[in-house]
Write a protein that holds these residues in place. Sequence first.
Motif, short mmCIF file in Angstrom:
data_model
loop_
_atom_site.label_atom_id
_atom_site.label_comp_id
_atom_site.label_asym_id
_atom_site.label_seq_id
_atom_site.Cartn_x
_atom_site.Cartn_y
_atom_site.Cartn_z
N ASP A 61 0.83 -1.21 0.00
CA ASP A 61 0.00 0.00 0.00
C ASP A 61 0.86 1.26 0.00
OD1 ASP A 61 -2.33 -1.48 -0.02
OD2 ASP A 61 -2.64 -1.36 2.15
N LEU A 62 1.97 1.22 0.72
CA LEU A 62 2.83 2.40 0.80
C LEU A 62 3.53 2.67 -0.52
CD1 LEU A 62 4.34 1.92 4.37
CD2 LEU A 62 2.71 3.69 3.65
N VAL A 63 3.91 1.62 -1.24
CA VAL A 63 4.54 1.83 -2.54
C VAL A 63 3.54 2.46 -3.51
CG1 VAL A 63 5.55 0.69 -4.55
CG2 VAL A 63 6.26 0.01 -2.26
N LYS A 64 2.29 2.03 -3.44
CA LYS A 64 1.27 2.66 -4.28
C LYS A 64 1.06 4.12 -3.87
CE LYS A 64 -2.23 0.42 -5.87
NZ LYS A 64 -3.51 -0.34 -6.02
N ALA A 65 1.15 4.38 -2.56
CA ALA A 65 1.03 5.77 -2.09
C ALA A 65 2.23 6.59 -2.56
CB ALA A 65 0.93 5.80 -0.57
N HIS A 66 3.40 5.95 -2.62
CA HIS A 66 4.59 6.63 -3.15
C HIS A 66 4.38 7.04 -4.60
CE1 HIS A 66 8.53 6.55 -5.27
NE2 HIS A 66 8.91 7.24 -4.22
N ASN A 67 3.74 6.19 -5.37
CA ASN A 67 3.45 6.51 -6.76
C ASN A 67 2.53 7.72 -6.89
OD1 ASN A 67 3.39 5.82 -9.69
ND2 ASN A 67 1.22 5.44 -9.27
N GLU A 68 1.72 7.96 -5.84
CA GLU A 68 0.81 9.11 -5.84
C GLU A 68 1.42 10.31 -5.15
OE1 GLU A 68 -2.09 9.15 -7.40
OE2 GLU A 68 -1.77 7.08 -8.08
N ASP A 69 2.74 10.26 -4.89
CA ASP A 69 3.45 11.36 -4.23
C ASP A 69 2.94 11.62 -2.82
OD1 ASP A 69 4.84 11.56 -6.55
OD2 ASP A 69 4.12 13.54 -7.12
N GLU A 70 2.50 10.58 -2.13
CA GLU A 70 1.95 10.75 -0.78
C GLU A 70 2.97 10.40 0.31
OE1 GLU A 70 -1.56 8.38 -0.72
OE2 GLU A 70 -2.63 9.65 -2.16
N VAL A 71 3.94 9.55 0.01
CA VAL A 71 4.98 9.22 0.97
C VAL A 71 6.31 9.14 0.24
CG1 VAL A 71 3.44 7.90 2.50
CG2 VAL A 71 4.71 6.71 0.69
N THR A 72 7.39 9.28 1.01
CA THR A 72 8.72 9.12 0.44
C THR A 72 9.19 7.69 0.67
OG1 THR A 72 9.86 9.70 2.48
CG2 THR A 72 9.26 11.52 1.01
N LEU B 225 3.50 1.07 -12.42
CA LEU B 225 3.35 2.36 -11.77
C LEU B 225 4.26 3.38 -12.44
CD1 LEU B 225 3.28 1.26 -8.02
CD2 LEU B 225 1.35 1.65 -9.56
N GLY B 226 4.02 4.64 -12.16
CA GLY B 226 4.81 5.70 -12.75
C GLY B 226 4.12 6.26 -13.98
N GLU B 227 4.56 7.40 -14.42
CA GLU B 227 3.95 8.05 -15.57
C GLU B 227 4.13 7.21 -16.83
OE1 GLU B 227 4.64 12.66 -14.09
OE2 GLU B 227 5.52 11.95 -15.97
N THR B 228 3.05 7.03 -17.55
CA THR B 228 3.01 6.26 -18.80
C THR B 228 3.65 4.90 -18.65
OG1 THR B 228 5.13 7.14 -19.64
CG2 THR B 228 3.12 8.38 -20.15
N GLY B 229 3.48 4.31 -17.44
CA GLY B 229 3.97 2.96 -17.23
C GLY B 229 5.47 2.88 -17.11
N SER B 230 6.15 4.02 -16.93
CA SER B 230 7.60 3.99 -16.83
C SER B 230 8.04 3.52 -15.45
CB SER B 230 8.17 5.38 -17.09
OG SER B 230 7.72 6.29 -16.10
N GLU B 231 9.30 3.15 -15.34
CA GLU B 231 9.82 2.73 -14.06
C GLU B 231 10.10 3.96 -13.21
OE1 GLU B 231 13.19 0.27 -14.61
OE2 GLU B 231 12.06 -1.36 -15.53
N PRO B 232 10.19 3.79 -11.87
CA PRO B 232 10.45 4.93 -11.01
C PRO B 232 11.88 5.42 -11.19
CG PRO B 232 10.63 2.92 -9.75
CD PRO B 232 10.13 2.53 -11.12
N THR B 233 12.14 6.65 -10.73
CA THR B 233 13.51 7.12 -10.71
C THR B 233 14.37 6.13 -9.96
OG1 THR B 233 12.73 9.40 -10.72
CG2 THR B 233 14.99 9.03 -10.00
#
Length: 205
Positions: free
Chosen positions: A138-149, A177-185
Motif C-alpha cells: 500500500d505504501l509503494v502505491k502511495a509513493h506513486n501518488e506522491d503521498e509518501v517518500t 506504476l509511474g507516468e506512462t507505465g515507466s519505471e520509477p527514478t
Amino acid sequence: MSYDTDHVQNVGESPGVVTGIPTFVELLDNPDLAALYTAIRDDTTTGPELIDTTSISKKTVYDYLHKLEQAGLITTVGEDAGTTVYTAEEFKLTVTISETEVSITPELIEVIAQQTEYPVIGRLLTDHGIVTFALAYDLVKAHNEDEVTIRQITELTNLSSGTTYDLVEALYSILNLGETGSEPTTYTPADFTDNDSLLADTGEE
C-alpha cells in the motif's frame, strides 16, 4: 432471506459452499497456485489454455483448478468445445490479530504470484510476514501518488533501505506504476540519507 451475523454478512438466500479455506492461505506460500488464480482472474480460460500458457504440469494444473474451485475462488461459466471454462471470483479475506487487521485480496495475490521473478517478494513474506508485505504494498502505491517518500516507507515498515529499494523497483514493474507505465527514478541504498527526500517534486525534507 438474508441474515447478517457477527461472522457472516451478505450471505443471500443460502450459504455458498466454501470448503477450502486453507487454499486462501496457500495462495500466500505457493507462487504457482497464485499465478494460476491470477491468470484466470485476468481472463476466463480453460485447463488446456492454462497448460499452454504456464510452466505448471498438466496434472498440477488440474489439481490446482479443483482446489481453487473447492475453495470458491473460481467457478465454471460454461464450456468451449467440450472443455470447462473457468472464471475467477473476487474476494477479500480479512484477519485481525492483536488489533492489527490485514486483508488478503487478489491484488496482493497478483504480486505474490511473481515472487520467482522478483525474489524480494518471497524474502519479505518469509522474513517479515503478510502484515508488513501488505503495508509495504500500500505504501509503494502511495509513493506513486506522491503521498509518501521511500524513506517513510522504510520507517513505517521497519524494512532495510536495500529491501525497500528492491521492493519499490519490483512493484513499479509489476503494477506498471509511474507516468506512462515507466519505471520509477532509480535510487540505490546509498541514496537514503537523513536529510534527503526521495520523492520527486514534493520539496519535502
